[in-house]
Design a protein around this motif. Structure first.
Motif, PDB file in Angstrom:
ATOM      1  N   GLN A 142       0.834  -1.208   0.000  1.00 20.61           N
ATOM      2  CA  GLN A 142       0.000   0.000   0.000  1.00 20.61           C
ATOM      3  C   GLN A 142       0.869   1.258   0.000  1.00 20.61           C
ATOM      4  O   GLN A 142       0.592   2.227  -0.712  1.00 20.61           O
ATOM      5  CB  GLN A 142      -0.935   0.007   1.218  1.00 20.61           C
ATOM      6  CG  GLN A 142      -1.905  -1.164   1.281  1.00 20.61           C
ATOM      7  CD  GLN A 142      -2.979  -1.098   0.212  1.00 20.61           C
ATOM      8  OE1 GLN A 142      -3.173  -0.079  -0.431  1.00 20.61           O
ATOM      9  NE2 GLN A 142      -3.686  -2.206   0.013  1.00 20.61           N
ATOM     10  N   SER A 242      -9.746  -7.910  -0.203  1.00 25.91           N
ATOM     11  CA  SER A 242      -9.941  -7.692   1.231  1.00 25.91           C
ATOM     12  C   SER A 242     -11.366  -7.228   1.520  1.00 25.91           C
ATOM     13  O   SER A 242     -11.955  -7.599   2.540  1.00 25.91           O
ATOM     14  CB  SER A 242      -8.940  -6.660   1.755  1.00 25.91           C
ATOM     15  OG  SER A 242      -7.606  -7.137   1.624  1.00 25.91           O
ATOM     16  N   GLN A 270      -3.795 -10.006   8.059  1.00 26.98           N
ATOM     17  CA  GLN A 270      -3.216  -8.663   8.094  1.00 26.98           C
ATOM     18  C   GLN A 270      -3.792  -7.791   6.985  1.00 26.98           C
ATOM     19  O   GLN A 270      -4.094  -6.616   7.205  1.00 26.98           O
ATOM     20  CB  GLN A 270      -1.692  -8.739   7.964  1.00 26.98           C
ATOM     21  CG  GLN A 270      -1.005  -7.380   8.023  1.00 26.98           C
ATOM     22  CD  GLN A 270       0.500  -7.494   8.158  1.00 26.98           C
ATOM     23  OE1 GLN A 270       1.018  -8.455   8.731  1.00 26.98           O
ATOM     24  NE2 GLN A 270       1.216  -6.511   7.626  1.00 26.98           N
ATOM     25  N   ALA A 274      -5.844  -4.416   7.828  1.00 28.08           N
ATOM     26  CA  ALA A 274      -5.280  -3.176   7.290  1.00 28.08           C
ATOM     27  C   ALA A 274      -6.295  -2.452   6.412  1.00 28.08           C
ATOM     28  O   ALA A 274      -6.420  -1.225   6.465  1.00 28.08           O
ATOM     29  CB  ALA A 274      -4.011  -3.488   6.493  1.00 28.08           C
ATOM     30  N   ARG A 275      -7.017  -3.202   5.607  1.00 24.84           N
ATOM     31  CA  ARG A 275      -8.041  -2.595   4.752  1.00 24.84           C
ATOM     32  C   ARG A 275      -9.178  -2.032   5.595  1.00 24.84           C
ATOM     33  O   ARG A 275      -9.711  -0.948   5.304  1.00 24.84           O
ATOM     34  CB  ARG A 275      -8.566  -3.642   3.763  1.00 24.84           C
ATOM     35  CG  ARG A 275      -9.693  -3.149   2.861  1.00 24.84           C
ATOM     36  CD  ARG A 275      -9.286  -1.952   2.032  1.00 24.84           C
ATOM     37  NE  ARG A 275     -10.313  -1.617   1.057  1.00 24.84           N
ATOM     38  CZ  ARG A 275     -10.351  -0.493   0.367  1.00 24.84           C
ATOM     39  NH1 ARG A 275      -9.417   0.439   0.555  1.00 24.84           N
ATOM     40  NH2 ARG A 275     -11.307  -0.272  -0.513  1.00 24.84           N
ATOM     41  N   GLN A 278      -8.099   1.191   6.970  1.00 27.73           N
ATOM     42  CA  GLN A 278      -8.084   2.198   5.913  1.00 27.73           C
ATOM     43  C   GLN A 278      -9.486   2.721   5.633  1.00 27.73           C
ATOM     44  O   GLN A 278      -9.702   3.934   5.508  1.00 27.73           O
ATOM     45  CB  GLN A 278      -7.481   1.595   4.645  1.00 27.73           C
ATOM     46  CG  GLN A 278      -7.360   2.570   3.488  1.00 27.73           C
ATOM     47  CD  GLN A 278      -6.884   1.869   2.219  1.00 27.73           C
ATOM     48  OE1 GLN A 278      -7.396   0.823   1.818  1.00 27.73           O
ATOM     49  NE2 GLN A 278      -5.865   2.445   1.586  1.00 27.73           N
ATOM     50  N   THR A 284      -2.226   4.182   9.229  1.00 29.96           N
ATOM     51  CA  THR A 284      -1.613   2.867   9.041  1.00 29.96           C
ATOM     52  C   THR A 284      -1.027   2.356  10.347  1.00 29.96           C
ATOM     53  O   THR A 284      -0.355   3.087  11.074  1.00 29.96           O
ATOM     54  CB  THR A 284      -0.509   2.947   7.980  1.00 29.96           C
ATOM     55  OG1 THR A 284      -1.075   3.428   6.748  1.00 29.96           O
ATOM     56  CG2 THR A 284       0.123   1.587   7.741  1.00 29.96           C
ATOM     57  N   LEU A 285      -1.278   1.106  10.636  1.00 30.43           N
ATOM     58  CA  LEU A 285      -0.717   0.499  11.841  1.00 30.43           C
ATOM     59  C   LEU A 285       0.773   0.241  11.630  1.00 30.43           C
ATOM     60  O   LEU A 285       1.163  -0.373  10.633  1.00 30.43           O
ATOM     61  CB  LEU A 285      -1.438  -0.821  12.138  1.00 30.43           C
ATOM     62  CG  LEU A 285      -1.188  -1.449  13.507  1.00 30.43           C
ATOM     63  CD1 LEU A 285      -1.778  -0.578  14.605  1.00 30.43           C
ATOM     64  CD2 LEU A 285      -1.783  -2.844  13.557  1.00 30.43           C
ATOM     65  N   HIS A 287       4.390  -1.298  11.414  1.00 31.62           N
ATOM     66  CA  HIS A 287       4.745  -2.691  11.139  1.00 31.62           C
ATOM     67  C   HIS A 287       5.017  -3.475  12.420  1.00 31.62           C
ATOM     68  O   HIS A 287       4.606  -4.638  12.548  1.00 31.62           O
ATOM     69  CB  HIS A 287       5.975  -2.722  10.230  1.00 31.62           C
ATOM     70  CG  HIS A 287       6.471  -4.107   9.921  1.00 31.62           C
ATOM     71  ND1 HIS A 287       5.806  -4.955   9.056  1.00 31.62           N
ATOM     72  CD2 HIS A 287       7.555  -4.804  10.387  1.00 31.62           C
ATOM     73  CE1 HIS A 287       6.458  -6.107   8.984  1.00 31.62           C
ATOM     74  NE2 HIS A 287       7.511  -6.039   9.781  1.00 31.62           N
ATOM     75  N   TRP A 290       2.041  -5.427  14.292  1.00 34.44           N
ATOM     76  CA  TRP A 290       1.259  -6.562  13.798  1.00 34.44           C
ATOM     77  C   TRP A 290       1.421  -7.820  14.642  1.00 34.44           C
ATOM     78  O   TRP A 290       0.425  -8.530  14.897  1.00 34.44           O
ATOM     79  CB  TRP A 290       1.582  -6.833  12.328  1.00 34.44           C
ATOM     80  CG  TRP A 290       0.937  -5.822  11.431  1.00 34.44           C
ATOM     81  CD1 TRP A 290       1.549  -4.813  10.740  1.00 34.44           C
ATOM     82  CD2 TRP A 290      -0.466  -5.679  11.171  1.00 34.44           C
ATOM     83  NE1 TRP A 290       0.626  -4.052  10.062  1.00 34.44           N
ATOM     84  CE2 TRP A 290      -0.613  -4.558  10.296  1.00 34.44           C
ATOM     85  CE3 TRP A 290      -1.601  -6.373  11.566  1.00 34.44           C
ATOM     86  CZ2 TRP A 290      -1.859  -4.139   9.838  1.00 34.44           C
ATOM     87  CZ3 TRP A 290      -2.844  -5.958  11.106  1.00 34.44           C
ATOM     88  CH2 TRP A 290      -2.961  -4.858  10.255  1.00 34.44           C
TER      89      TRP A 290
END
Length: 427
Positions: A142, A242, A270, A274-275, A278, A284-285, A287, A290
């Protein structure tokens, strides 16, 4: 295709897929690229039927900021384009560049209408630099999609609407933009010294790394931009997959099913979360978070209520569901207020309260209307007279998570809680 032709083709395409956009706003820094976009847009706007205006953001971060604003006014006046100069305060943060960008976009979003799009002069070389920067930050698919021709700016201020951003020149090189601008205008442009300062990451890439790459691969910027475009297509495909997965994971449209999440592979899980973040407008989380999502949230005990917080947001678990909360939006509730005439709506806590909405089955002759009415946040120990149950037990029966229970509003008639309202705080 020269920059004007590229802009013309872009705007004609937008008239087909975004016909509600009838106004264009140029983000005019007074630098060489944004001034070129102003010149090109002025030649096309009236022909294509767009209203055109420009905005210059004065950050106050450079000693020459006043002269830059004056130059922007001269540029806009030379092409007879209305200009508004916005002065913003940039908060002191670790990354002054990021803080300035957020302040700039928020200020512009506040003055944009729903029928306008913001035109940005980012070009192919900017795209190549962005891709390299994100590679150095360890971005995923992304992030490596880099800048999009069309994107939305969503402010952390929920009161501001999303702002549509258009970048028509991502296929144009800096050289092509510069050559065209020089052919139509000799007016001075801002040369920001920060753009040549190697202390800034982008300047280092622009003046040292990219020239080195171009010695070996002359089309380096074009190739990097092409990679960004292909990654954007892959990111879009991943989003589509997703979205279909989220339909299975979220039967209520607000939360995700923990059991279904744990049944997925790590990669699919993940991608889906993540989607989901969004689509909810969350940042954004990071990295490094996670593994914590999996270990602390998804694999926690069934009766646990863990949470994971970042950037003013938090992921929380309750009863096998994953919740998302925008913590920065949660405001303290005001003090209780008397409702002298419950038959008339009352304003409290930023909204209107109506008896028909709260107690639709209460008749106008009900004896409760003779009692003193008030609206108050839950304080603990209340009983819900309608269900003859403590409010705590009622919350448990309704599946209301503990962190939401402080957002409960009690409607009192005398000593009885006759209605309860939950002030929404979920993203």
């Amino acid at each position: 295709m020269n920059p004007v032709a590229a802009l013309d083709a872009f705007l004609r395409a937008r008239q087909l897929d975004a016909p509600h956009i009838t106004g264009l706003v140029i983000a005019l820094s007074a630098g060489p690229d944004s001034y070129a976009l102003l010149c090109a847009a002025k030649q096309l706007a009236s022909v294509l039927g767009f209203r055109l205006r420009a905005v210059h953001v004065h950050h106050g971060l450079h000693p020459d900021a006043d002269s830059w604003a004056l130059l922007a006014e001269q540029q806009a006046a030379a092409w007879q384009v209305p200009l508004q100069v916005l002065r913003v305060q940039v908060p002191v943060q670790a990354s002054i560049e990021n803080a300035a960008r957020r302040a700039r976009y928020d200020a512009i979003a506040a003055l944009m209408s729903e029928s306008e799009a913001l035109l940005l002069a980012h070009h192919q070389d900017d795209q190549a630099e962005t891709l390299l920067l994100r590679l150095m930050r360890g971005a995923g698919v992304q992030g490596l999609a880099a800048m999009r021709e069309q994107s939305l700016w969503r402010s952390s201020n929920a009161q501001l609407p999303a702002m549509l951003r258009w970048r028509p020149w991502l296929g144009q090189s800096r050289q092509a933009v510069t050559h065209w601008r020089n052919s139509v205008s000799e007016l001075a442009v801002v040369q920001d010294p920060a753009n040549a300062d190697p202390r800034f990451d982008r300047s280092l890439l622009r003046h040292q790394l990219l020239p080195l790459l171009q010695q070996r691969w002359p089309q380096a910027s074009q190739l990097l931009a092409r990679s960004g475009q292909q990654l954007a297509q892959q990111a879009d495909a991943l989003n589509e997959l997703s979205d279909k997965l989220l339909q299975q994971l979220s039967d209520d449209g607000k939360t995700l099913n923990i059991h279904e999440l744990n049944a997925l592979s790590d990669a699919s899980r993940q991608a889906a979360i993540a989607r989901w973040l969004q689509r909810k407008g969350a940042p954004t989380l990071p990295h490094r978070y996670w593994p914590r999502v999996k270990g602390e949230l998804l694999q926690a005990r069934a009766d646990a209520q863990p949470q994971l917080a970042w950037a003013g947001w938090s992921l929380r678990r309750y009863r096998e569901r994953l919740y998302l909360r925008h913590d920065e939006l949660i405001k303290d509730l005001p003090a209780p207020t008397c409702w002298s005439n419950p038959l008339e709506p009352i304003e409290w806590a930023g909204r209107m309260w109506s008896l028909n909405e709260l107690c639709p089955h209460l008749s106008k002759n009900d004896p409760l209307l003779d009692k003193p009415w008030r609206i108050a946040p839950r304080s603990g120990g209340e009983r819900f007279s309608k269900h003859s149950i403590s409010l705590k037990n009622w919350c448990q029966e309704q599946g209301i998570p503990p962190w939401q229970r402080d957002r409960l509003i009690c409607i009192w008639a005398g000593e009885k809680v006759v209605a309860v309202h939950l002030m929404a705080d979920e993203a």
